[in-house]
Design a protein around this motif. Structure first.
Motif, PDB file in Angstrom:
ATOM      1  N   UNK A 150      12.734 -39.956 -39.433  1.00 11.10           N
ATOM      2  CA  UNK A 150      12.610 -38.957 -38.365  1.00 11.10           C
ATOM      3  C   UNK A 150      11.427 -39.244 -37.447  1.00 11.10           C
ATOM      4  N   UNK A 151      10.512 -40.082 -37.904  1.00 10.04           N
ATOM      5  CA  UNK A 151       9.355 -40.408 -37.064  1.00 10.04           C
ATOM      6  C   UNK A 151       9.746 -41.298 -35.887  1.00 10.04           C
ATOM      7  N   UNK A 199       6.896 -31.633 -26.129  1.00 10.61           N
ATOM      8  CA  UNK A 199       6.050 -30.523 -25.685  1.00 10.61           C
ATOM      9  C   UNK A 199       4.592 -30.933 -25.806  1.00 10.61           C
ATOM     10  N   UNK A 200       3.761 -30.541 -24.867  1.00  9.65           N
ATOM     11  CA  UNK A 200       2.346 -30.948 -24.892  1.00  9.65           C
ATOM     12  C   UNK A 200       1.607 -30.523 -26.155  1.00  9.65           C
ATOM     13  N   UNK A 201       2.032 -29.414 -26.763  1.00  8.11           N
ATOM     14  CA  UNK A 201       1.348 -28.902 -27.951  1.00  8.11           C
ATOM     15  C   UNK A 201       1.968 -29.406 -29.248  1.00  8.11           C
ATOM     16  N   UNK A 202       2.883 -30.369 -29.158  1.00  8.28           N
ATOM     17  CA  UNK A 202       3.618 -30.801 -30.343  1.00  8.28           C
ATOM     18  C   UNK A 202       3.258 -32.241 -30.709  1.00  8.28           C
ATOM     19  N   UNK A 203       2.467 -32.442 -31.774  1.00  5.10           N
ATOM     20  CA  UNK A 203       2.153 -33.809 -32.213  1.00  5.10           C
ATOM     21  C   UNK A 203       3.417 -34.501 -32.732  1.00  5.10           C
ATOM     22  N   UNK A 204       3.508 -35.812 -32.602  1.00  2.00           N
ATOM     23  CA  UNK A 204       4.693 -36.528 -33.079  1.00  2.00           C
ATOM     24  C   UNK A 204       4.998 -36.292 -34.557  1.00  2.00           C
ATOM     25  N   UNK A 205       3.963 -36.187 -35.388  1.00  2.00           N
ATOM     26  CA  UNK A 205       4.194 -35.978 -36.823  1.00  2.00           C
ATOM     27  C   UNK A 205       4.877 -34.641 -37.076  1.00  2.00           C
ATOM     28  N   UNK A 206       4.466 -33.604 -36.346  1.00  2.00           N
ATOM     29  CA  UNK A 206       5.091 -32.295 -36.508  1.00  2.00           C
ATOM     30  C   UNK A 206       6.510 -32.304 -35.929  1.00  2.00           C
ATOM     31  N   UNK A 207       6.717 -33.039 -34.854  1.00  2.00           N
ATOM     32  CA  UNK A 207       8.064 -33.176 -34.298  1.00  2.00           C
ATOM     33  C   UNK A 207       8.990 -33.853 -35.309  1.00  2.00           C
ATOM     34  N   UNK A 208       8.487 -34.893 -35.982  1.00  2.00           N
ATOM     35  CA  UNK A 208       9.285 -35.598 -36.995  1.00  2.00           C
ATOM     36  C   UNK A 208       9.668 -34.658 -38.134  1.00  2.00           C
ATOM     37  N   UNK A 209       8.746 -33.797 -38.527  1.00  2.00           N
ATOM     38  CA  UNK A 209       9.036 -32.847 -39.608  1.00  2.00           C
ATOM     39  C   UNK A 209      10.134 -31.878 -39.206  1.00  2.00           C
ATOM     40  N   UNK A 210      10.136 -31.457 -37.943  1.00  2.00           N
ATOM     41  CA  UNK A 210      11.194 -30.561 -37.481  1.00  2.00           C
ATOM     42  C   UNK A 210      12.544 -31.274 -37.438  1.00  2.00           C
ATOM     43  N   UNK A 211      12.562 -32.514 -36.982  1.00  2.00           N
ATOM     44  CA  UNK A 211      13.799 -33.296 -36.963  1.00  2.00           C
ATOM     45  C   UNK A 211      14.328 -33.461 -38.394  1.00  2.00           C
ATOM     46  N   UNK A 212      13.420 -33.761 -39.307  1.00  2.00           N
ATOM     47  CA  UNK A 212      13.781 -33.957 -40.709  1.00  2.00           C
ATOM     48  C   UNK A 212      14.462 -32.714 -41.288  1.00  2.00           C
ATOM     49  N   UNK A 266      22.022 -30.479 -31.068  1.00  2.00           N
ATOM     50  CA  UNK A 266      21.485 -31.033 -29.825  1.00  2.00           C
ATOM     51  C   UNK A 266      20.663 -30.001 -29.075  1.00  2.00           C
ATOM     52  N   UNK A 267      21.165 -28.778 -29.004  1.00  2.00           N
ATOM     53  CA  UNK A 267      20.470 -27.739 -28.234  1.00  2.00           C
ATOM     54  C   UNK A 267      19.187 -27.285 -28.921  1.00  2.00           C
ATOM     55  N   UNK A 268      19.209 -27.171 -30.250  1.00  2.00           N
ATOM     56  CA  UNK A 268      18.006 -26.690 -30.937  1.00  2.00           C
ATOM     57  C   UNK A 268      16.934 -27.769 -30.990  1.00  2.00           C
ATOM     58  N   UNK A 269      17.350 -29.039 -31.075  1.00  2.00           N
ATOM     59  CA  UNK A 269      16.369 -30.129 -31.005  1.00  2.00           C
ATOM     60  C   UNK A 269      15.706 -30.149 -29.629  1.00  2.00           C
ATOM     61  N   UNK A 270      16.489 -29.987 -28.581  1.00  2.00           N
ATOM     62  CA  UNK A 270      15.926 -29.983 -27.233  1.00  2.00           C
ATOM     63  C   UNK A 270      14.961 -28.818 -27.048  1.00  2.00           C
ATOM     64  N   UNK A 271      15.362 -27.636 -27.527  1.00  2.00           N
ATOM     65  CA  UNK A 271      14.519 -26.449 -27.381  1.00  2.00           C
ATOM     66  C   UNK A 271      13.225 -26.578 -28.180  1.00  2.00           C
ATOM     67  N   UNK A 272      13.316 -27.210 -29.351  1.00  2.00           N
ATOM     68  CA  UNK A 272      12.141 -27.314 -30.223  1.00  2.00           C
ATOM     69  C   UNK A 272      11.190 -28.422 -29.815  1.00  2.00           C
ATOM     70  N   UNK A 273      11.726 -29.494 -29.221  1.00  2.00           N
ATOM     71  CA  UNK A 273      10.913 -30.696 -29.028  1.00  2.00           C
ATOM     72  C   UNK A 273      10.504 -30.970 -27.592  1.00  2.00           C
TER      73      UNK A 273
END
Length: 228
Positions: free
Chosen positions: A155-156, A169-182, A209-216
């Protein structure tokens, strides 16, 4: 000597193709047996017989016994074939990388994830059930832990890719984004939505697709701008 040198690449390629074919036969036989009989009741001898190979060939292809065989089944099911090609080098991933629009990237990613989940769901369910029934089976417990670690690591890739493009998103570090994708692409979520809730796979894919876009994605991307 020149003639021998010319033949070596052909021989090497042939051996690789034969090894891939053998791994595919083994994985197919093991997958069918484990799904129909369960992990615990599937023996290495049965798999070898169904695959048409010697038991020793089975152990050579998956050193480590039955947990390693189950991992071989999972990996080949996830990839869709036995080719020694990393997921990152496959055409579906290249299409995502080549797509310029971040929202469309995530739509392509959701389509790929849905196809993978369709394939791995029955295998993952069998392994989860076996692990729950045998909590002291260290090999089986380690196998499931390895699968989850590999999913998180995988997911990273998309998270770092979006970060490199400045699309997160500016406030979203890549590691946290990977955790959400996971978490969002877990087999358990796919099962609950398509089996318990009765969603079609197309509905799941659209939701993912829509929730990933909204979250990331950052707020300047068209997918989110149109929602405001």
């Amino acid at each position: 000597m020149t003639e021998q040198k010319k033949r070596r690449p052909y021989s090497s390629t042939l051996r690789q193709e034969q090894a891939q074919a053998t791994r595919q036969k083994i994985a197919t036989a093991a997958r069918e047996l484990m799904i129909s009989k369960g992990y615990a009741d599937t023996t290495m001898a049965e798999v070898a017989r169904e695959a048409g190979v010697a038991v020793q060939t089975l152990y050579t292809s998956s050193p480590g016994g039955k947990p390693a065989l189950a991992k071989l089944v999972y990996d080949i099911t996830l990839a869709g074939d036995a080719q020694p090609l990393p997921q990152s080098d496959r055409p579906e991933v290249q299409a995502i990388i080549d797509e310029p629009d971040p929202a469309r990237k995530l739509a392509l990613y959701a389509a790929m994830a849905t196809a993978i989940l369709r394939r791995v769901k029955p295998v993952h369910r069998v392994l989860r059930a076996a692990a729950a029934a045998s909590p002291t089976d260290a090999g089986l417990q380690d196998l499931l832990a390895d699968i989850e670690r590999e999913r998180l690591t995988g997911s990273r890739g998309p998270a770092e890719h979006l970060h490199g493009l400045g699309a997160l998103r500016p406030d979203l570090p890549p590691a946290r984004a990977a955790e959400q994708i996971y978490v969002l692409t877990s087999t358990e979520n796919f099962e609950k939505l398509t089996e318990v809730c009765g969603w079609s796979e197309a509905e799941y894919e659209e939701w993912l697709a829509s929730i990933l876009a909204a979250a990331l994605l950052g707020p300047l991307h068209p997918e989110q701008a149109g929602e405001q």
